[in-house]
Design a protein around this motif. Structure first.
Motif, PDB file in Angstrom:
ATOM      1  N   ASN A  36       0.834  -1.204   0.000  1.00  0.00           N
ATOM      2  CA  ASN A  36       0.000   0.000   0.000  1.00  0.00           C
ATOM      3  C   ASN A  36       0.868   1.253   0.000  1.00  0.00           C
ATOM      4  O   ASN A  36       0.625   2.206  -0.764  1.00  0.00           O
ATOM      5  CB  ASN A  36      -0.923  -0.004   1.211  1.00  0.00           C
ATOM      6  N   LEU A  37       1.900   1.250   0.831  1.00  0.00           N
ATOM      7  CA  LEU A  37       2.791   2.398   0.887  1.00  0.00           C
ATOM      8  C   LEU A  37       3.578   2.556  -0.411  1.00  0.00           C
ATOM      9  O   LEU A  37       3.723   3.669  -0.935  1.00  0.00           O
ATOM     10  CB  LEU A  37       3.746   2.264   2.074  1.00  0.00           C
ATOM     11  N   LEU A  38       4.077   1.457  -0.944  1.00  0.00           N
ATOM     12  CA  LEU A  38       4.828   1.531  -2.197  1.00  0.00           C
ATOM     13  C   LEU A  38       3.963   2.074  -3.327  1.00  0.00           C
ATOM     14  O   LEU A  38       4.433   2.860  -4.160  1.00  0.00           O
ATOM     15  CB  LEU A  38       5.369   0.148  -2.567  1.00  0.00           C
ATOM     16  N   GLN A  42       4.501   5.662  -5.562  1.00  0.00           N
ATOM     17  CA  GLN A  42       4.660   5.584  -7.021  1.00  0.00           C
ATOM     18  C   GLN A  42       3.541   6.288  -7.779  1.00  0.00           C
ATOM     19  O   GLN A  42       3.402   6.094  -8.994  1.00  0.00           O
ATOM     20  CB  GLN A  42       4.708   4.111  -7.453  1.00  0.00           C
ATOM     21  N   GLU A  43       2.750   7.098  -7.097  1.00  0.00           N
ATOM     22  CA  GLU A  43       1.670   7.812  -7.774  1.00  0.00           C
ATOM     23  C   GLU A  43       2.229   8.671  -8.906  1.00  0.00           C
ATOM     24  O   GLU A  43       3.280   9.294  -8.765  1.00  0.00           O
ATOM     25  CB  GLU A  43       0.913   8.666  -6.765  1.00  0.00           C
ATOM     26  N   PRO A  44       1.532   8.732 -10.037  1.00  0.00           N
ATOM     27  CA  PRO A  44       2.102   9.359 -11.243  1.00  0.00           C
ATOM     28  C   PRO A  44       2.366  10.857 -11.127  1.00  0.00           C
ATOM     29  O   PRO A  44       3.210  11.383 -11.860  1.00  0.00           O
ATOM     30  CB  PRO A  44       1.053   9.062 -12.327  1.00  0.00           C
ATOM     31  N   ALA A  45       1.674  11.552 -10.248  1.00  0.00           N
ATOM     32  CA  ALA A  45       1.876  13.000 -10.135  1.00  0.00           C
ATOM     33  C   ALA A  45       3.189  13.360  -9.439  1.00  0.00           C
ATOM     34  O   ALA A  45       3.633  14.507  -9.498  1.00  0.00           O
ATOM     35  CB  ALA A  45       0.710  13.634  -9.391  1.00  0.00           C
ATOM     36  N   ARG A  46       3.798  12.392  -8.794  1.00  0.00           N
ATOM     37  CA  ARG A  46       5.026  12.670  -8.038  1.00  0.00           C
ATOM     38  C   ARG A  46       6.221  12.790  -8.983  1.00  0.00           C
ATOM     39  O   ARG A  46       6.375  12.007  -9.918  1.00  0.00           O
ATOM     40  CB  ARG A  46       5.276  11.565  -7.015  1.00  0.00           C
ATOM     41  N   ARG A  47       7.085  13.758  -8.663  1.00  0.00           N
ATOM     42  CA  ARG A  47       8.325  13.932  -9.402  1.00  0.00           C
ATOM     43  C   ARG A  47       9.540  13.904  -8.469  1.00  0.00           C
ATOM     44  O   ARG A  47      10.560  13.334  -8.819  1.00  0.00           O
ATOM     45  CB  ARG A  47       8.296  15.248 -10.195  1.00  0.00           C
ATOM     46  N   TYR A  48       9.414  14.513  -7.303  1.00  0.00           N
ATOM     47  CA  TYR A  48      10.483  14.431  -6.309  1.00  0.00           C
ATOM     48  C   TYR A  48      10.131  13.463  -5.186  1.00  0.00           C
ATOM     49  O   TYR A  48      10.954  12.660  -4.757  1.00  0.00           O
ATOM     50  CB  TYR A  48      10.802  15.809  -5.720  1.00  0.00           C
ATOM     51  N   HIS A  49       8.902  13.523  -4.713  1.00  0.00           N
ATOM     52  CA  HIS A  49       8.481  12.685  -3.579  1.00  0.00           C
ATOM     53  C   HIS A  49       8.136  11.279  -4.065  1.00  0.00           C
ATOM     54  O   HIS A  49       6.997  10.836  -3.996  1.00  0.00           O
ATOM     55  CB  HIS A  49       7.303  13.340  -2.849  1.00  0.00           C
ATOM     56  N   THR A  50       9.165  10.591  -4.540  1.00  0.00           N
ATOM     57  CA  THR A  50       9.043   9.293  -5.187  1.00  0.00           C
ATOM     58  C   THR A  50       9.746   8.222  -4.359  1.00  0.00           C
ATOM     59  O   THR A  50      10.290   8.496  -3.281  1.00  0.00           O
ATOM     60  CB  THR A  50       9.679   9.352  -6.578  1.00  0.00           C
ATOM     61  N   ALA A  83       3.636   9.709   2.612  1.00  0.00           N
ATOM     62  CA  ALA A  83       2.780   8.683   2.023  1.00  0.00           C
ATOM     63  C   ALA A  83       1.544   9.285   1.381  1.00  0.00           C
ATOM     64  O   ALA A  83       1.044   8.777   0.377  1.00  0.00           O
ATOM     65  CB  ALA A  83       2.380   7.657   3.084  1.00  0.00           C
ATOM     66  N   VAL A  84       1.039  10.357   1.942  1.00  0.00           N
ATOM     67  CA  VAL A  84      -0.032  11.137   1.317  1.00  0.00           C
ATOM     68  C   VAL A  84       0.609  12.411   0.796  1.00  0.00           C
ATOM     69  O   VAL A  84       1.154  13.198   1.571  1.00  0.00           O
ATOM     70  CB  VAL A  84      -1.157  11.464   2.311  1.00  0.00           C
ATOM     71  N   TYR A  85       0.592  12.583  -0.511  1.00  0.00           N
ATOM     72  CA  TYR A  85       1.251  13.769  -1.072  1.00  0.00           C
ATOM     73  C   TYR A  85       0.507  14.260  -2.303  1.00  0.00           C
ATOM     74  O   TYR A  85       0.486  13.608  -3.346  1.00  0.00           O
ATOM     75  CB  TYR A  85       2.714  13.487  -1.449  1.00  0.00           C
ATOM     76  N   LEU A  86      -0.120  15.409  -2.154  1.00  0.00           N
ATOM     77  CA  LEU A  86      -0.759  16.121  -3.260  1.00  0.00           C
ATOM     78  C   LEU A  86      -0.184  17.534  -3.254  1.00  0.00           C
ATOM     79  O   LEU A  86      -0.368  18.270  -2.278  1.00  0.00           O
ATOM     80  CB  LEU A  86      -2.277  16.160  -3.081  1.00  0.00           C
ATOM     81  N   PRO A  87       0.539  17.920  -4.302  1.00  0.00           N
ATOM     82  CA  PRO A  87       1.223  19.218  -4.283  1.00  0.00           C
ATOM     83  C   PRO A  87       0.317  20.419  -4.054  1.00  0.00           C
ATOM     84  O   PRO A  87       0.767  21.450  -3.544  1.00  0.00           O
ATOM     85  CB  PRO A  87       1.878  19.282  -5.672  1.00  0.00           C
ATOM     86  N   ASP A  88      -0.954  20.289  -4.422  1.00  0.00           N
ATOM     87  CA  ASP A  88      -1.861  21.425  -4.283  1.00  0.00           C
ATOM     88  C   ASP A  88      -2.614  21.422  -2.954  1.00  0.00           C
ATOM     89  O   ASP A  88      -3.525  22.220  -2.752  1.00  0.00           O
ATOM     90  CB  ASP A  88      -2.860  21.460  -5.435  1.00  0.00           C
ATOM     91  N   ARG A  89      -2.208  20.542  -2.023  1.00  0.00           N
ATOM     92  CA  ARG A  89      -2.868  20.478  -0.719  1.00  0.00           C
ATOM     93  C   ARG A  89      -1.865  20.812   0.378  1.00  0.00           C
ATOM     94  O   ARG A  89      -0.676  20.522   0.264  1.00  0.00           O
ATOM     95  CB  ARG A  89      -3.447  19.078  -0.476  1.00  0.00           C
ATOM     96  N   SER A  90      -2.357  21.391   1.460  1.00  0.00           N
ATOM     97  CA  SER A  90      -1.471  21.830   2.541  1.00  0.00           C
ATOM     98  C   SER A  90      -1.477  20.903   3.746  1.00  0.00           C
ATOM     99  O   SER A  90      -0.694  21.105   4.671  1.00  0.00           O
ATOM    100  CB  SER A  90      -1.872  23.236   3.002  1.00  0.00           C
TER     101      SER A  90
END
Length: 223
Positions: A36-38, A42-50, A83-90
């Motif tokens: 689940n964590l992996l 690996q979510e596609p929107a990630r570029r650095y937080h991979t 583990a939860v990362y959306l660039p447009d969320r704080s």
């Protein structure tokens, strides 16, 4: 390319050590939690937080483990910290901490250690651990170690950060990134462990200062 099997094994070892002796019918299989964590990393929107960032943080925790009070709790915090990362969320850190609070008890980790993992994840909002917070110092230093990367790796890092924030106009990105850099440079110390201060502090300040100069008005963001 990340070695997923190696990462699964690293997660299982940290979980096993943090959970402690098996009681009753035993603890759940760690594999679904690792997978689940992996998947999240690996979510596609990630570029650095991979997965590359996760692996780097885990590697740096290994380097710094002698300074930790409980290195395996720090390792679990590293797994959950983005583990939860959306660039447009704080509220990414808060949501990541809550994920740890849900998953780790199911996986057999004692309540006190679950609370410590969640506290450490929330600490990555500020990267400002107390002087007596050994685990917090190790996690924050491991997370910020990229700031002391060699020139090509630092340029790749800044480019990846810009890609994650592709939806932000250049002027707004410059202003926001410059504010973060100034905030970091204003800290008395970027790194809190003896190793971090000795090996990473000077290079990180050099990199941050150089990036800030490149973000001056009229320049494009990035390396």
């Amino acid at each position: 390319m990340a070695d997923l099997d190696a990462l699964r094994s690293r997660f299982a070892r940290a979980l096993d050590k943090a959970a402690g002796p098996v009681r009753g019918a035993g603890r759940p299989d760690p594999a679904p939690y690792a997978d689940n964590l992996l998947a999240r990393w690996q979510e596609p929107a990630r570029r650095y937080h991979t997965l590359a960032h996760l692996t780097a943080v885990l590697d740096h925790v290994d380097v710094l483990e002698e300074y930790a009070a409980d290195a395996d709790v720090v390792r679990l915090a590293a797994w959950f910290h983005d583990a939860v990362y959306l660039p447009d969320r704080s509220e990414n850190e808060e949501r990541s901490a809550r994920l740890a609070e849900r998953a780790l008890p199911e996986a057999g980790v004692p309540e006190g250690k679950v609370a410590e993992v969640a506290r450490l994840v929330r600490l990555t909002v500020t990267h400002d651990p107390a002087d007596d917070d050994r685990d917090g110092q190790v996690l924050c230093d491991a997370d910020l170690a990229i700031l002391a990367a060699p020139p090509s790796a630092y340029a790749a890092y800044t480019a990846a950060v810009r890609e994650e924030y592709h939806f932000v106009p250049n002027e707004a990105f410059r202003a926001g990134r410059a504010a973060i850099l100034r905030q970091l440079l204003a800290l008395p110390r970027l790194f809190r462990t003896p190793y971090g201060r000795r090996e990473w502090e000077a290079t990180a300040r050099y990199n941050l200062t150089g990036e800030l100069e490149m973000l001056s008005p009229g320049d494009e963001p990035g390396p």
